[in-house]
Scaffold this active site. Sequence first.
Site, mmCIF file in Angstrom:
data_model
loop_
_atom_site.group_PDB
_atom_site.id
_atom_site.type_symbol
_atom_site.label_atom_id
_atom_site.label_comp_id
_atom_site.label_asym_id
_atom_site.label_seq_id
_atom_site.Cartn_x
_atom_site.Cartn_y
_atom_site.Cartn_z
ATOM 1 N N GLY A 125 0.828 -1.204 0.000
ATOM 2 C CA GLY A 125 0.000 0.000 0.000
ATOM 3 C C GLY A 125 0.858 1.248 0.000
ATOM 4 N N SER A 159 -1.482 -4.134 -5.441
ATOM 5 C CA SER A 159 -1.509 -5.453 -6.071
ATOM 6 C C SER A 159 -1.992 -6.531 -5.102
ATOM 7 C CB SER A 159 -0.114 -5.828 -6.583
ATOM 8 O OG SER A 159 0.240 -4.981 -7.646
ATOM 9 N N GLU A 242 13.032 -4.382 -4.765
ATOM 10 C CA GLU A 242 11.990 -4.535 -5.776
ATOM 11 C C GLU A 242 12.557 -4.377 -7.170
ATOM 12 O OE1 GLU A 242 7.501 -2.846 -6.633
ATOM 13 O OE2 GLU A 242 8.832 -1.670 -5.386
#
Lengths: 377, 329
Positions: A125, A159, A242
């Site tokens: 988030g 997601s 990431e």
Amino acid sequence: MDLELSQRHVDFRDDVRTWLAENHPGRIASMDTPDGFEAHREWERVLFDAGWSVPAWPAAYGGRDCDLVEWLIYEEEYWLSGVPGRVSANGVSLLAPTIFNFGSQEQQDYFLPKMASGEHIWAQGWSEPEAGSDLAGIKTNAIRDGDDFVLNGQKTWCSRGAYADWIFCIVRTDPDAERHRGLTYLLVPADSPGLERRPISRLDGEPSFAELFFDDCRVSADHVLGEQGQGWAVAMAAAGSERGLSLRSPGRFMAAAERLTELARSIDSVDLRLRDEVVDAWIRAQAYRWQTYQLAAGLMDGAEIGSEASLGKVFWSELDVELHATALRLLGDRAELVDDNDWLDGYLFALSGPIYAGTNEIQRNIIAERVLGLPRR
Amino acid sequence: MRFRFTDEHDMFRDTVRTLFADRCAPEAVRASWETPGARVSGLWEGLAGMGVLAALAPEAVGGLGMDEVAFVRILEEAGYAAVPEPLMEHAFVAIPALAEAHSDALAAAMEGSTTITIDLDGSDIIASAAIADGIVTVVDGGLAFTTGHDTTSVTTIDPSRRLGSVTGGTTIGLDGADVDLAHDRAVLGAAAQCIGVARRLLDATVAYVADRHQFGKPVGSYQAVKHHLADVRIAVEFAAPLVYRAAWSMAHPETHEPLRRARDVSMAKAQASDAVDLAARKALQCHGAIGYTFEYDLQLWLKRAWALSAAYGDARHHRDRVAAAIGLV
């Protein structure tokens, strides 16, 4: 310099390969459907029970203490075997490194085993309607009230946010601070009162992400990760993960390139120009593999991935798009068919790659300014 | 598995880099263009003196006994300095072939009193022919060695190529030398030089766009320019490891049979050619008109890029070789 696998690594590879072959669950529904999500959670449990869900983690949390080379081998075998994808990926790839770095002992002991087993599936988030690539524009407020924070605001593009159990958020705990200051990394139970989740349908119509609306949503202050007000620094540690190795290892693209090659072999008289694209994709998957082994050797000697992670993010995300676009060209006028068309699913997923985790335009800015040293303005 | 160069690798590379910086500056390259037979003053002797020319020759015959993993980084430096000498042809292809065949010509080549080039594909135009004392060539499917030939220079856009066509001379077989290996060496050597040329084009362009101002700020501060150069950085980042990987395959024939080696070498050249092509296009674009002039030194690397990208097979040719290796025919 040694580019051969040691006997220990060969044995490790054989163990992974054998286990995956013997425990392949077959085809299961998309993880972005309600049934498919639970089926993927069950697969996580199967992996966990055999010690294969988080092999690079310490054994105490369900891992095998694998080194980076072993983890890369594991990933290669995992994707080559064709077993289902990882519904736990956001948690394992993006949040876990942050918990290992910044989490309290209690947080590590509570969250990590549940993440490893699939009991907790995590969603990210971070993005907001007005804070996408410009993450420092986050507005969602979290005001301290006793032992809790009270959240108000909106998150989006979350997601697997429609089904996840927990959400790792960045929120503004100091409303007077600007940009990167006054942010806090907060772990939020998805069933918190005052949190409403609205699924957003992706291009294919599946609710793969969600909007989150916080309306006086109370979250325990125990769930702050790192220090209050240090959210930016804590988050950036995960942003490196990431973009870099942990989210999209070479094994995924090597496997896709193998399947692309098989597809081309199965077609009579492939157009030479298309064949050239197939080979190019296959070579680039190998290039990503060897660049990663080179990177891994540096990391194992104590180097850190800094802005160089952006090089890989652009490379693998654009390779993924080209690889799937080539497959669709090979399929010709059948490419648009939806049923049992993994290449179309893969193409739609690949198209999100140059957008998420910082758009490739942002990555190119980072490369130019921080790797090449070009002036910011 | 440990994909990391050793300190010895780095030291050898740094020593040669210093030699190139001292003796092969752009003005030295330009001077060598003035006449067909001219050489870069003191460079060949310097390379011989440091043992670089004989690096791949076995220690038993007085060489350094180095492997290809060490030497591709030297060739990368040769590309970075736009060295107009046939270092790759001489030291990376000819010397190993002469050594395998126990040729009488080996000693002179190792000490640098001769310069050897190669012609492995029967071309009527040969790189560095204008300065070569001998040519490793292919006769009846095997390697052979030609000396005493006559050379006619052929003009090229890249005068560092010193192209020539050759007639006459005496040719003797190099029995025991591996023709396929020699070919793969030439391809890999060209790929390594492409990486060095691409790095230099990138470095030169980064420096230029940081300095050049338009509209009151450095042109390198504009995103359009930044993104061009980020793409070049990415291309180099993902081509170089394939060159090192292919060098490893070549250095370890016991675990890499010739087909595997050829596949790895072709992967490297395909990516390296694409990377240097991109680097040349973006470098020229980001320099603007100054890069289009003969006076400005960027042209030294642009022309090396054009020549080396196509030399010993372009990217498409090598993707065709990889296609065959992975069962796509």
